[in-house]
Design a protein around this motif. Sequence first.
Motif, PDB file in Angstrom:
ATOM      1  N   ARG A 152     -25.006  54.815  68.112  1.00 38.44           N
ATOM      2  CA  ARG A 152     -24.257  55.065  69.335  1.00 38.44           C
ATOM      3  C   ARG A 152     -22.772  54.896  69.070  1.00 38.44           C
ATOM      4  O   ARG A 152     -22.344  53.921  68.441  1.00 38.44           O
ATOM      5  N   LEU A 153     -21.996  55.855  69.513  1.00 37.91           N
ATOM      6  CA  LEU A 153     -20.547  55.759  69.385  1.00 37.91           C
ATOM      7  C   LEU A 153     -19.940  55.524  70.764  1.00 37.91           C
ATOM      8  O   LEU A 153     -20.490  55.966  71.780  1.00 37.91           O
ATOM      9  N   PRO A 154     -18.781  54.833  70.821  1.00 37.98           N
ATOM     10  CA  PRO A 154     -18.065  54.260  69.684  1.00 37.98           C
ATOM     11  C   PRO A 154     -18.754  53.003  69.152  1.00 37.98           C
ATOM     12  O   PRO A 154     -19.608  52.411  69.824  1.00 37.98           O
ATOM     13  N   ILE A 155     -18.357  52.610  67.950  1.00 36.16           N
ATOM     14  CA  ILE A 155     -18.952  51.430  67.318  1.00 36.16           C
ATOM     15  C   ILE A 155     -18.643  50.181  68.136  1.00 36.16           C
ATOM     16  O   ILE A 155     -19.504  49.341  68.364  1.00 36.16           O
ATOM     17  N   GLY A 156     -17.386  50.084  68.596  1.00 32.92           N
ATOM     18  CA  GLY A 156     -16.998  48.986  69.479  1.00 32.92           C
ATOM     19  C   GLY A 156     -17.416  47.628  68.959  1.00 32.92           C
ATOM     20  O   GLY A 156     -17.159  47.270  67.809  1.00 32.92           O
ATOM     21  N   ASP A 157     -18.104  46.886  69.818  1.00 31.64           N
ATOM     22  CA  ASP A 157     -18.516  45.526  69.448  1.00 31.64           C
ATOM     23  C   ASP A 157     -19.997  45.446  69.112  1.00 31.64           C
ATOM     24  O   ASP A 157     -20.619  44.381  69.221  1.00 31.64           O
ATOM     25  N   GLN A 158     -20.600  46.541  68.681  1.00 30.80           N
ATOM     26  CA  GLN A 158     -22.036  46.538  68.366  1.00 30.80           C
ATOM     27  C   GLN A 158     -22.384  45.602  67.211  1.00 30.80           C
ATOM     28  O   GLN A 158     -23.543  45.227  67.044  1.00 30.80           O
ATOM     29  N   LEU A 159     -21.401  45.252  66.389  1.00 26.41           N
ATOM     30  CA  LEU A 159     -21.662  44.397  65.228  1.00 26.41           C
ATOM     31  C   LEU A 159     -21.307  42.944  65.490  1.00 26.41           C
ATOM     32  O   LEU A 159     -21.416  42.102  64.594  1.00 26.41           O
ATOM     33  N   ALA A 160     -20.830  42.656  66.708  1.00 24.17           N
ATOM     34  CA  ALA A 160     -20.412  41.287  67.020  1.00 24.17           C
ATOM     35  C   ALA A 160     -21.612  40.345  67.054  1.00 24.17           C
ATOM     36  O   ALA A 160     -22.728  40.738  67.386  1.00 24.17           O
TER      37      ALA A 160
ATOM     38  N   GLY B 242     -10.537  57.113  65.272  1.00 21.11           N
ATOM     39  CA  GLY B 242     -10.281  56.496  66.569  1.00 21.11           C
ATOM     40  C   GLY B 242     -11.463  56.657  67.503  1.00 21.11           C
ATOM     41  O   GLY B 242     -11.867  55.715  68.201  1.00 21.11           O
ATOM     42  N   ALA B 243     -12.035  57.880  67.522  1.00 15.94           N
ATOM     43  CA  ALA B 243     -13.198  58.127  68.370  1.00 15.94           C
ATOM     44  C   ALA B 243     -14.400  57.321  67.908  1.00 15.94           C
ATOM     45  O   ALA B 243     -15.164  56.800  68.728  1.00 15.94           O
ATOM     46  N   ALA B 244     -14.582  57.216  66.600  1.00 20.52           N
ATOM     47  CA  ALA B 244     -15.737  56.481  66.074  1.00 20.52           C
ATOM     48  C   ALA B 244     -15.653  54.998  66.383  1.00 20.52           C
ATOM     49  O   ALA B 244     -16.656  54.359  66.718  1.00 20.52           O
ATOM     50  N   LEU B 245     -14.458  54.446  66.289  1.00 19.83           N
ATOM     51  CA  LEU B 245     -14.302  53.006  66.463  1.00 19.83           C
ATOM     52  C   LEU B 245     -14.256  52.573  67.921  1.00 19.83           C
ATOM     53  O   LEU B 245     -14.870  51.563  68.299  1.00 19.83           O
ATOM     54  N   SER B 246     -13.532  53.331  68.768  1.00 23.28           N
ATOM     55  CA  SER B 246     -13.243  52.736  70.074  1.00 23.28           C
ATOM     56  C   SER B 246     -13.103  53.681  71.258  1.00 23.28           C
ATOM     57  O   SER B 246     -13.054  53.215  72.396  1.00 23.28           O
ATOM     58  N   SER B 247     -13.031  54.988  71.087  1.00 20.20           N
ATOM     59  CA  SER B 247     -12.748  55.884  72.212  1.00 20.20           C
ATOM     60  C   SER B 247     -14.006  56.176  73.029  1.00 20.20           C
ATOM     61  O   SER B 247     -15.063  56.485  72.472  1.00 20.20           O
ATOM     62  N   GLU B 248     -13.862  56.106  74.348  1.00 13.14           N
ATOM     63  CA  GLU B 248     -14.981  56.405  75.238  1.00 13.14           C
ATOM     64  C   GLU B 248     -14.469  56.611  76.655  1.00 13.14           C
ATOM     65  O   GLU B 248     -13.627  55.862  77.130  1.00 13.14           O
ATOM     66  N   ILE B 249     -14.983  57.666  77.299  1.00 10.64           N
ATOM     67  CA  ILE B 249     -14.757  57.871  78.728  1.00 10.64           C
ATOM     68  C   ILE B 249     -16.059  57.513  79.446  1.00 10.64           C
ATOM     69  O   ILE B 249     -17.131  58.040  79.114  1.00 10.64           O
ATOM     70  N   SER B 250     -15.958  56.611  80.410  1.00 16.30           N
ATOM     71  CA  SER B 250     -17.147  56.223  81.175  1.00 16.30           C
ATOM     72  C   SER B 250     -16.862  56.371  82.665  1.00 16.30           C
ATOM     73  O   SER B 250     -15.705  56.376  83.099  1.00 16.30           O
ATOM     74  N   PHE B 251     -17.927  56.484  83.454  1.00 18.75           N
ATOM     75  CA  PHE B 251     -17.818  56.706  84.892  1.00 18.75           C
ATOM     76  C   PHE B 251     -18.513  55.598  85.669  1.00 18.75           C
ATOM     77  O   PHE B 251     -19.566  55.102  85.268  1.00 18.75           O
ATOM     78  N   LYS B 252     -17.916  55.234  86.791  1.00 19.35           N
ATOM     79  CA  LYS B 252     -18.532  54.308  87.736  1.00 19.35           C
ATOM     80  C   LYS B 252     -18.166  54.765  89.146  1.00 19.35           C
ATOM     81  O   LYS B 252     -16.994  54.992  89.438  1.00 19.35           O
TER      82      LYS B 252
END
Length: 720
Positions: A712-720, A639-649
């Motif tokens: 860079r993790l998560p993989i997300g849409d890096q392959l799109a 789950g962490a590898a594919l899509s989990s991320e905490i970001s700040f703004k």
Amino acid sequence: MNDMINLSRRTFIKSTALVAGGLVVAFSIPQAKRFMGVANAAEAMPLPAPNAFLRIGADDSITVLLAHSEMGQGVWTTLPMLIADELDADWNKVKVEHAPAAPAYIHTAYGLQITGGSTTTWSEFDRYRQAGALTRALLMQAAAKQWNVPVDSLRTENGAVVNGHKTLSYGQLVETASQLPTPTTVNLKKPEQWKFIGKATKRLDSAEKINGSAKFGQDIQFDGLKIAMVARAPVFGTKLKSVNDSETRKIPGVIKVVKVPTGVAVIAEHYWAAKQGREALKLEWDLAGHDKPDSAALLKQYQALAQQPGVQAAKAGDVAGASKQAKQMVSAEYVLPYLSHAPMEPLNCAVKISDHGCDIWTGTQMQTTDQASAAKILGLKPEQVNIHTQFLGGGFGRRANPRADFVSEAVEVAKAAGLPVKTVWSREDDIKGGFYRPMFVHRANVALDKQGKPLAWQHTLVGQSIIKGTPFEGVMIKDGIDATSVEGVADSPYVKGTANHQVHLHSVPSEVPVLWWRSVGHSHSGFVMESLIDELAHASKQDPLAYRRQLLKDHPRHLAALNLAADKANWGKPLPAGISRGIAVHESFGSYVAEVAEVSVKDGEVKVHRVVVAIDCGLAVNPDGVKAQMESCVAFALGAALSSEISFKDGQVVQSNFHDYQVLRMKDMPKVEVHIVPSTEKMGGVGEPGVPPLAPAVTNAIFAATGKRIRRLPIGDQLA
């Protein structure tokens, strides 16, 4: 011959008594160094306090009190197995309870009552077997006295002492046993005599978790208990300027609104009223002078620091000189985000304060710290604070906080309210205002010789320290190096096996609260190291498995796991069209885990079809439990590898719930095959070591499929 351990009064605190129709045995053995080896006695250490209890009832029930917390990892079963084996118990009569918070239950390695670091089973291996053996000896002496026969003419079997055709159940013997002096020696069984240890055993907590009778912290209810929710600062570290609660007090069910150190608490008759009341608050916060983290800015800062020397964590040889002789250089930057623990059961804590003390009901991994914190807030002695540990609906480190954050807050709420209160966190509360796995940037430059082997290795890490500001700082931060930040790199066999190497660390201060997360520093270092090794293999035009075998030739436990996983995954043999393999191996918490992932990439979407896991954890006390934990590690890490991320703004967490902080979905769970390396080596943990190799196994497979390296993790849409 059985192992015999002398238990003098200087090395064994003992106590037997008849309590409520049963035999209570307080037991403790000398503290151990970090695991002793299968069936060996612990080495004598300073005398500890009695730290666990075994209770045998007149009804033949056998109750084990656990000093550790059950949060899904299976110690509710594994530790009783140790006692049951030495006791020759009837497994159907074994029951388990969480022990109270008390110095008697302090962890032999950490000096706290704590469950963490994948330590429970190996740290308790001798201690719990000793308890079973001591109790069995007492019961045999009692039977010998009642029958007036020599002890050595008797044997035990399935919860009874046997004398020819006659038997006495343990329950029938407890009264006599309670009057006998404690033996000064006990015999421990040899591995070949074990009935439970090493055998697949069904979990003792399954039935009550299936039928709903299991009690988690969220389930606690009693007359007079109110519910509270706390409005906390939107930006970490900021203070409350003003509060207008006029609209909140109009909401039916709201009882009180009180200020606490973390914000404003709304106390109500039920959760919905508390939630609505909190939403109706009008709050003003003082944001001046506080750090407002922004993920994009943080990344630039970290990347700049990664290009500069930091505090030296490891060094050997001459990196600069050796690099000049390189046939080729491989340079790479890896980025890993902040992560939330996101346990399935959100945080909660019920508190009842009386004239004589305080009772706390919660799921916690760190009873000692929570008890001490509550006592300090209330002006009590620690022993006046009773912590009733419940089942934990997941922890992953979040419920083992040296700052005792959620327990302390709940105590403050109950104190301010003057009522018994259960403070409840929503999912959004924990994701937006909890503690996180730190963000890290790694920068590595590796020089290869003409055979493709590392000639020089320069590695810089940038991230927050999880130990700074905690009670562990004095022990775990040395010369400016947080050991948890660099673990898996500074001590990596790849780095240490390179004659010329240096590892630097930048520990970046921030008001973002950080905490250990399942597999701690290995959660980022495992991904980086095993991805880098794959890069080096491909740069030198070698098979990734063969390359690892060459570099790990002097590390037999790494190799045993690596070879077993590769063999079971049929490494090198053709796969169906569109599917590729990746491999990784990593040691953490004393265990060695290799994983092979079979992955396809279609239209930018990654699908993990199969993961083959091999683990050398030394003795596998409960093989079923080991397999379950490896499956859990795969799900958690994927789950962490594919899509989990905490970001700040603008200083605030962007994510809020599972729709935008995504953990693994059922549809994405791959087939997992787990294989245990037969081993008599030192026992390691299993709750965490399966996490680090998963992400690199997947991303290495993605490279094999697409030629694109994921850094860079998560993989997300890096392959799109």
